[in-house]
Design a protein around this motif. Structure first.
Motif, PDB file in Angstrom:
ATOM      1  N   GLU A 182       0.833  -1.204   0.000  1.00 47.20           N
ATOM      2  CA  GLU A 182       0.000   0.000   0.000  1.00 47.20           C
ATOM      3  C   GLU A 182       0.867   1.254   0.000  1.00 47.20           C
ATOM      4  OE1 GLU A 182      -2.836   3.142   1.166  1.00 47.20           O
ATOM      5  OE2 GLU A 182      -2.933   1.384  -0.117  1.00 47.20           O
ATOM      6  N   ASP A 183       1.890   1.282   0.847  1.00 50.93           N
ATOM      7  CA  ASP A 183       2.779   2.445   0.912  1.00 50.93           C
ATOM      8  C   ASP A 183       3.491   2.675  -0.419  1.00 50.93           C
ATOM      9  OD1 ASP A 183       2.080   2.842   3.539  1.00 50.93           O
ATOM     10  OD2 ASP A 183       3.930   2.043   4.383  1.00 50.93           O
ATOM     11  N   TYR A 184       3.967   1.587  -1.029  1.00 50.77           N
ATOM     12  CA  TYR A 184       4.724   1.719  -2.266  1.00 50.77           C
ATOM     13  C   TYR A 184       3.898   2.358  -3.367  1.00 50.77           C
ATOM     14  CZ  TYR A 184       6.705   0.459  -6.776  1.00 50.77           C
ATOM     15  OH  TYR A 184       7.168   0.513  -8.067  1.00 50.77           O
ATOM     16  N   PHE A 185       2.659   1.930  -3.519  1.00 46.39           N
ATOM     17  CA  PHE A 185       1.870   2.457  -4.627  1.00 46.39           C
ATOM     18  C   PHE A 185       1.369   3.871  -4.359  1.00 46.39           C
ATOM     19  CE2 PHE A 185       1.960  -1.940  -5.949  1.00 46.39           C
ATOM     20  CZ  PHE A 185       2.164  -1.789  -7.313  1.00 46.39           C
ATOM     21  N   ALA A 186       1.482   4.336  -3.122  1.00 54.27           N
ATOM     22  CA  ALA A 186       1.211   5.746  -2.847  1.00 54.27           C
ATOM     23  C   ALA A 186       2.460   6.592  -3.061  1.00 54.27           C
ATOM     24  CB  ALA A 186       0.714   5.911  -1.411  1.00 54.27           C
ATOM     25  N   TYR A 187       3.595   6.155  -2.511  1.00 58.98           N
ATOM     26  CA  TYR A 187       4.803   6.984  -2.509  1.00 58.98           C
ATOM     27  C   TYR A 187       5.777   6.682  -3.648  1.00 58.98           C
ATOM     28  CZ  TYR A 187       3.328   8.264   2.223  1.00 58.98           C
ATOM     29  OH  TYR A 187       2.620   8.726   3.312  1.00 58.98           O
ATOM     30  N   SER A 437       1.195  11.738  -3.917  1.00 55.90           N
ATOM     31  CA  SER A 437       0.906  10.327  -4.190  1.00 55.90           C
ATOM     32  C   SER A 437       0.940  10.040  -5.685  1.00 55.90           C
ATOM     33  CB  SER A 437      -0.469   9.949  -3.641  1.00 55.90           C
ATOM     34  OG  SER A 437      -0.518  10.070  -2.237  1.00 55.90           O
ATOM     35  N   ILE A 438       1.466   8.886  -6.047  1.00 55.29           N
ATOM     36  CA  ILE A 438       1.461   8.449  -7.442  1.00 55.29           C
ATOM     37  C   ILE A 438       0.086   7.868  -7.788  1.00 55.29           C
ATOM     38  CG2 ILE A 438       2.493   6.878  -9.128  1.00 55.29           C
ATOM     39  CD1 ILE A 438       5.108   7.103  -7.574  1.00 55.29           C
ATOM     40  N   PHE A 439      -0.319   6.848  -7.054  1.00 51.60           N
ATOM     41  CA  PHE A 439      -1.688   6.355  -7.128  1.00 51.60           C
ATOM     42  C   PHE A 439      -2.479   7.041  -6.021  1.00 51.60           C
ATOM     43  CE2 PHE A 439       0.226   2.989  -9.591  1.00 51.60           C
ATOM     44  CZ  PHE A 439      -0.793   2.511 -10.415  1.00 51.60           C
ATOM     45  N   LYS A 440      -3.446   7.866  -6.377  1.00 51.36           N
ATOM     46  CA  LYS A 440      -4.277   8.536  -5.379  1.00 51.36           C
ATOM     47  C   LYS A 440      -5.133   7.496  -4.653  1.00 51.36           C
ATOM     48  CE  LYS A 440      -2.635  12.305  -7.205  1.00 51.36           C
ATOM     49  NZ  LYS A 440      -1.433  12.921  -6.607  1.00 51.36           N
ATOM     50  N   ASP A 441      -5.811   7.906  -3.588  1.00 53.42           N
ATOM     51  CA  ASP A 441      -6.587   6.972  -2.775  1.00 53.42           C
ATOM     52  C   ASP A 441      -7.592   6.188  -3.614  1.00 53.42           C
ATOM     53  OD1 ASP A 441      -5.201   7.917  -0.624  1.00 53.42           O
ATOM     54  OD2 ASP A 441      -6.844   9.100   0.209  1.00 53.42           O
TER      55      ASP A 441
END
Length: 632
Positions: A182-187, A437-441
């Motif tokens: 989860e962290d990776y796809f956000a940051y 974020s790269i992928f937003k929520d």
């Protein structure tokens, strides 16, 4: 600069497998190709790979105390080691070498765990003290040098400069951490202290870890960016002091017994470093830069201006605009999924630099210290609205507008109001998280499979920033997001990128803007001297006015980008589809195939620009293929 590795038996000390320790150490031979050394004791083994920089003749490691009861392996440079050596000699210590490693060893003997608080430099080190039968690990203030560790079911603690060391151990479990996914796809990286694997951790910056036979203690924080106001007589006085402090930070980093140079991108930060080096050096400074055929990404013209102004020995190499041959190599280098595409040109510029020098100074850290990112300006403009209207009202009004306003990726920023409306509907920390974020929520909700979302149990990557914000020593909105970047983006992305790319070529990189004394002082300056009338790095540009061309300092920031969007519509069109829709990523059970198809179709049709999310997915796919981890 070096690489370290080791293991420590908990509870009952056993016999250390020398062959395993050697394999762990040799897995990072690229970090230290000059020499290697092992120490094997009762239930403990330490390994070292050396890149010789200082005291070439007698700085070998592991290094021992005179009574052989304390041994150290060390990766880094201690810039104040001569001052510490004099202080230790006054206390009765005797030295046999001219290395900072021996000074660090005696510092432990004199001050114990508190020795770390006295250090000025970049470091990750391990000390085994047989007098107390303990292992001590430490990492530098800003996290310039990495240090991984894991507690194994075999009763061992293993550690090393890169994840490769841990993965070499046969008992290392490769189970993915769903929170890290989860962290990776956000940051775009896995923030400290987590790693992509459940049982492995990164020792956070400015932290120490004491391990005894009966327990692995929690990391102890020894420092933080203070953001304590400093006395400023006037803006002019602060300007002059900044120039003096930067020059001093550069000066202490010129100590080496091997060829030394600098990266010169043509940006303000690297140009300022080169200008300060030229003032300190009797010989022409060695500089190197990368050029791009596409003028949208090419800063070489500005780098050449600085090279000519300071008569440097300058090398330039043009990067092939179709240089995507490094994709597999990057996945191997970084061990964990890592999605900053500027790792490609960074790798190339490190490769170029190593042809001429062994040590290079860089301008990294200037943006975080001096509020140079454009996103800081947009955040502060939004913050003025957030401070005037209550959150409840903003959620209702701007939340609605954020939903109905169209997504206009290709429009100028002032027209792309959707992101602004969404930011105004959030509190300050959540808004900043959303911006980076790269992928937003909503994208992550669509991306992840039901199984992964269930495993996460409501966890969201925002919690990383929430935790740091709760510990922040400042409430000023600009200082707060600088602090958040220092705790996340700087260490997890920028410093990780440069460390792996440089050490892949056995190149040491030193970072004057992240000198601990410079960071402490800069953090305490009034925020309006950093971001002033819409101009980031205001005080630095004022200080560098006598040294750098006006046009260079006040031009639009380019960054170290690569043309991902066109790659994924052209030469990598089929590869990205195969990476996402077949193979390890598709078979992992972590993702919604229909959403992957949507991302590809909308990007490749030109309807949307999903280049950053697609690159993030590609690097995760390459990580899965290279590492073969157990799924969540």
């Amino acid at each position: 600069m070096c690489g370290i590795a080791g293991l420590f038996h908990l509870r009952t000390p056993g016999t250390v497998d020398e062959g395993l320790l050697r394999r762990m150490t040799d897995s990072i031979v690229h970090r230290g190709p000059d020499e290697s050394g092992l120490y094997i004791g009762r239930g403990v083994g330490l390994g070292h790979r050396r890149l010789s920089i200082i005291d070439l003749a007698s700085g070998q490691q592991p290094m021992y105390s005179d009574d052989k009861k304390v041994v150290i392996v060390f990766n880094g440079e201690i810039y104040n080691f001569l001052d510490l050596q004099k202080e230790l000699m006054r206390a009765g210590h005797h030295f046999h070498t001219h290395s900072d490693t021996e000074v660090l060893l005696h510092a432990w003997l004199e001050w114990g765990e508190d020795c770390v608080r006295r250090l000025r430099g970049m470091f990750a080190f391990a000390i085994f003290d047989s007098r107390h039968d303990c292992l001590f690990l430490a990492r530098d203030h800003m996290g310039k040098k990495p240090l991984y560790y894991a507690e194994l079911q075999t009763g061992e603690v293993i550690f090393g400069s890169e994840m490769k060391v841990l993965l070499t151990h046969p008992a290392m479990v490769r189970k993915l951490d769903p929170i890290a996914v989860e962290d990776y796809f956000a940051y775009g990286y896995v923030p400290e202290p987590r790693t992509i694997f459940v049982n492995a951790k990164k020792l956070p910056p400015a932290s120490t870890l004491l391990i005894t036979r009966d327990r692995v203690n929690s990391p102890k924080v020894i420092w933080d960016v203070p953001f304590e106001p400093v006395a400023v007589a006037s803006a002019a006085a602060a300007r002059d002091e900044l120039a003096e402090r930067l020059q001093e930070a550069v000066r202490v980093r010129l100590m080496a017994e091997v060829p030394l140079g600098a990266f010169l991108s043509g940006g303000v930060d690297s140009s300022a470093v080169v200008a300060m080096m030229a003032k300190e050096s009797r010989e022409p400074v060695n500089t190197c830069s990368i050029s791009f055929g596409d003028p949208k990404f090419n800063e070489s013209e500005y780098a050449n201006q600085i090279a000519q102004r300071y008569h440097t020995n300058h090398s330039v190499r043009q990067v092939d605009p179709e240089d995507f041959s490094l994709i597999d190599e990057l996945a191997r280098l970084y061990d964990e999924p890592y999605a900053d595409s500027s790792a490609l040109p960074t790798y190339r510029v490190c490769q170029l630099a190593r042809e001429r020098v062994t040590v290079a100074l860089s301008g990294d850290g200037g943006d975080e210290n001096l509020a140079g990112y454009r996103r800081y300006l947009w955040h502060m403009r939004e913050e003025r609205v957030r401070q005037r209207l209550p959150l409840g009202l903003r959620k209702n009004v701007f939340g609605f507008l954020g939903k109905v306003y169209p997504k206009l990726d290709f429009a100028p920023r002032f027209i792309r109001a959707k992101a602004t409306f969404q930011g105004l509907a959030r509190d300050s920390v959540e808004a900043y998280f959303h911006a980076v974020s790269i992928f937003k929520d909503d994208m992550r909700r669509d991306l992840f499979s039901p199984q992964l979302k269930s495993t996460l149990q409501g966890y969201g990557a925002l919690e990383v920033m929430r935790a740091h914000a709760a510990n922040a020593p400042t409430e000023h909105p600009l200082s707060l997001i600088q602090y958040l970047d220092m705790k996340t983006y700087l260490v997890g992305d920028i410093l990780t990128k440069v460390d792996r790319a440089s050490m892949a070529h056995a190149l040491e990189v030193r970072v004057p803007f992240l000198d601990v004394r410079f960071v402490e002082w800069m953090s305490g300056l009034p925020p309006e001297l950093k971001l002033h009338d819409g101009e980031g790095k205001y005080l630095l540009k004022q200080a560098m006015a006598p040294h750098l061309p006006h046009d260079l300092m006040y031009r639009k920031k380019m960054g170290f980008a690569v043309p991902l969007a066109s790659w994924f519509r052209g030469p990598l069109r089929e590869r990205i589809r195969n990476e996402l829709l077949t193979g390890p990523l598709a078979e992992s059970g972590l993702f919604n195939r229909q959403y992957l198809q949507t991302l590809l179709d909308q990007h490749q049709s030109g309807l949307r620009d999903f280049s950053a999310p697609l690159w993030t997915l590609m690097m995760f796919a390459r990580f899965l293929a290279n590492t073969s981890p157990e799924s969540v």
